[in-house]
Design a protein around this motif. Structure first.
Motif, short mmCIF file in Angstrom:
data_model
loop_
_atom_site.label_atom_id
_atom_site.label_comp_id
_atom_site.label_asym_id
_atom_site.label_seq_id
_atom_site.Cartn_x
_atom_site.Cartn_y
_atom_site.Cartn_z
N VAL A 41 0.82 -1.22 0.00
CA VAL A 41 0.00 0.00 0.00
C VAL A 41 0.85 1.27 0.00
O VAL A 41 0.32 2.37 0.09
N ALA A 42 2.16 1.12 -0.09
CA ALA A 42 3.05 2.28 -0.13
C ALA A 42 3.17 2.78 -1.57
O ALA A 42 3.45 1.99 -2.47
N PRO A 43 2.98 4.08 -1.82
CA PRO A 43 3.08 4.61 -3.19
C PRO A 43 4.53 4.79 -3.63
O PRO A 43 5.39 5.16 -2.85
N LEU A 55 -6.48 -5.56 4.86
CA LEU A 55 -6.40 -4.11 5.01
C LEU A 55 -7.48 -3.40 4.19
O LEU A 55 -8.05 -2.40 4.64
N TYR A 56 -7.74 -3.92 3.01
CA TYR A 56 -8.78 -3.31 2.17
C TYR A 56 -10.14 -3.40 2.88
O TYR A 56 -10.89 -2.41 2.93
N LEU A 65 -8.69 5.08 -0.57
CA LEU A 65 -8.72 3.90 0.29
C LEU A 65 -7.31 3.37 0.54
O LEU A 65 -6.98 2.93 1.65
N ASN A 66 -6.48 3.41 -0.48
CA ASN A 66 -5.09 2.97 -0.34
C ASN A 66 -4.35 3.87 0.65
O ASN A 66 -3.56 3.39 1.48
N ALA A 67 -4.61 5.18 0.57
CA ALA A 67 -3.98 6.13 1.51
C ALA A 67 -4.44 5.85 2.94
O ALA A 67 -3.64 5.96 3.89
N LYS A 105 -2.16 4.95 6.17
CA LYS A 105 -2.25 5.69 7.44
C LYS A 105 -2.54 4.75 8.61
O LYS A 105 -2.01 4.90 9.71
N LEU A 106 -3.39 3.75 8.35
CA LEU A 106 -3.71 2.76 9.40
C LEU A 106 -2.45 2.04 9.87
O LEU A 106 -2.23 1.88 11.08
#
Length: 334
Positions: A245-247, A274-275, A306-308, A312-313
């Motif tokens: 999930v890291a850009p 996570l999703y 949602l990915n962001a 953050k989570l």
């Protein structure tokens, strides 16, 4: 730096152990092969004793993590207070550089030399590591049960939609099987909770992680398993990379300039969980609900937002574990 007078490298196979001892005092290397069972462990203990190694707290035992094959040996060594280091095969291979030739004896010597040179980087197995081992077994069993349950329910549902008579027959036949799988699934989850309750260190981290609204039992336990109780991937960015999930930017010079995106190299199970958690968070977590609404109104794609949120989570989870205090929900925007 904690140094050990005796360093042992072991190449573990299903039925055998290739053991190389380095006696630090005179740099002597000794090699022997043993069976991978309790009788073999006893013979190994007697052999090591000939060189002054009593197989106690002054011994560092290093081996590659080969799953089930290392389990009996690790349990035996830890019962004697031996320092046990499970290292990834890739890490050892990279540290050696270009190497020619390979057999079990050479591998054990290479592991021993690696452990001797990198003692300061040793990550030792602790009692929580044994609990995580049990949790990992239960988690794998849980996944198998869920797949079996989903497969049966989906088959029955599809058959009911195209042939009601046959569908009802399948539904009746599989009724007890579905109940049994659901009962087994419930028992597995109860046992996982029981193991966490019995381990003070893991229980504390579990409580910290679940203090974040939206983070439940499944995500918390999965993260504990894959991060070895947050002893690995302690950095939020690294954990986000692992979960996919890291850009990352995609550019080169002035001619190649692509969109920022996530890597396909990720733990698919964690990414899926996570999703689902992020979908729940935008409904019940006030912070993420406001963040999602604001970003979508700004024109951001929903999946990107949602990915962001997933990113953050993970940073919040790592932060509360490092800090050692429960998460406090903010009332303002993030």
């Amino acid at each position: 730096m904690n140094t050990y007078p005796y360093v042992v490298g072991t190449d573990v196979a299903k039925e055998s152990l290739d053991v190389c001892l380095i006696r630090v005092a005179d740099k002597q290397l000794c090699y022997q092969k043993f069976n991978n069972n309790m009788q073999g462990f006893q013979k190994m203990k007697q052999w090591l004793k000939q060189y002054g190694c009593e197989l106690e707290i002054d011994t560092l035992f290093c081996m590659e993590h080969t799953g089930l094959y290392t389990r009996r040996l690790v349990h035996y060594l830890m019962s004697r207070g031996v320092a046990v280091w499970l290292e990834t095969p890739l890490q050892i291979k990279r540290s050696i550089g270009l190497a020619r030739g390979k057999d079990d004896k050479i591998d054990s010597e290479r592991i021993a030399k690696y452990a001797f040179l990198h003692q300061d980087k040793a990550v030792l197995v602790n009692l929580s590591g044994l609990t995580i081992e049990k949790l990992k077994d239960l988690q794998a069993n849980r996944n198998r049960l869920k797949k079996a349950l989903h497969s049966i329910k989906t088959t029955v549902k599809e058959m009911l939609s195209v042939d009601e008579t046959s569908g009802k027959t399948l539904e009746r036949i599989n009724k007890e099987a579905i109940k049994g799988l659901e009962k087994s699934l419930e028992q597995v989850e109860e046992k996982m909770s029981e193991f966490i309750e019995q381990d003070g260190e893991l229980k504390k981290k579990y409580d910290l992680v679940t203090s974040i609204k939206g983070v439940g039992k499944v995500l918390a336990i999965t993260l504990l398993v894959y991060t070895q109780g947050f002893t690995k991937m302690e950095d939020g960015r690294k954990l986000a990379c692992y979960c996919g999930v890291a850009p990352f930017e995609y550019r080169s010079g002035t001619s190649v300039y692509g969109k920022t995106g996530v890597s396909k190299f990720a733990n698919k199970e964690l990414k899926r969980i996570l999703y689902l958690v992020s979908m729940s968070s935008i409904q019940y977590n006030h912070e993420f609900k406001a963040y999602f609404k604001r970003k979508v109104e700004e024109g951001k794609p929903k999946m990107s937002v949602l990915n962001a949120i997933q990113n953050k989570l993970l940073h919040q989870i790592v932060a509360v574990v490092k800090r050692g205090t429960p998460y406090v929900e903010k009332l303002d925007k993030i």
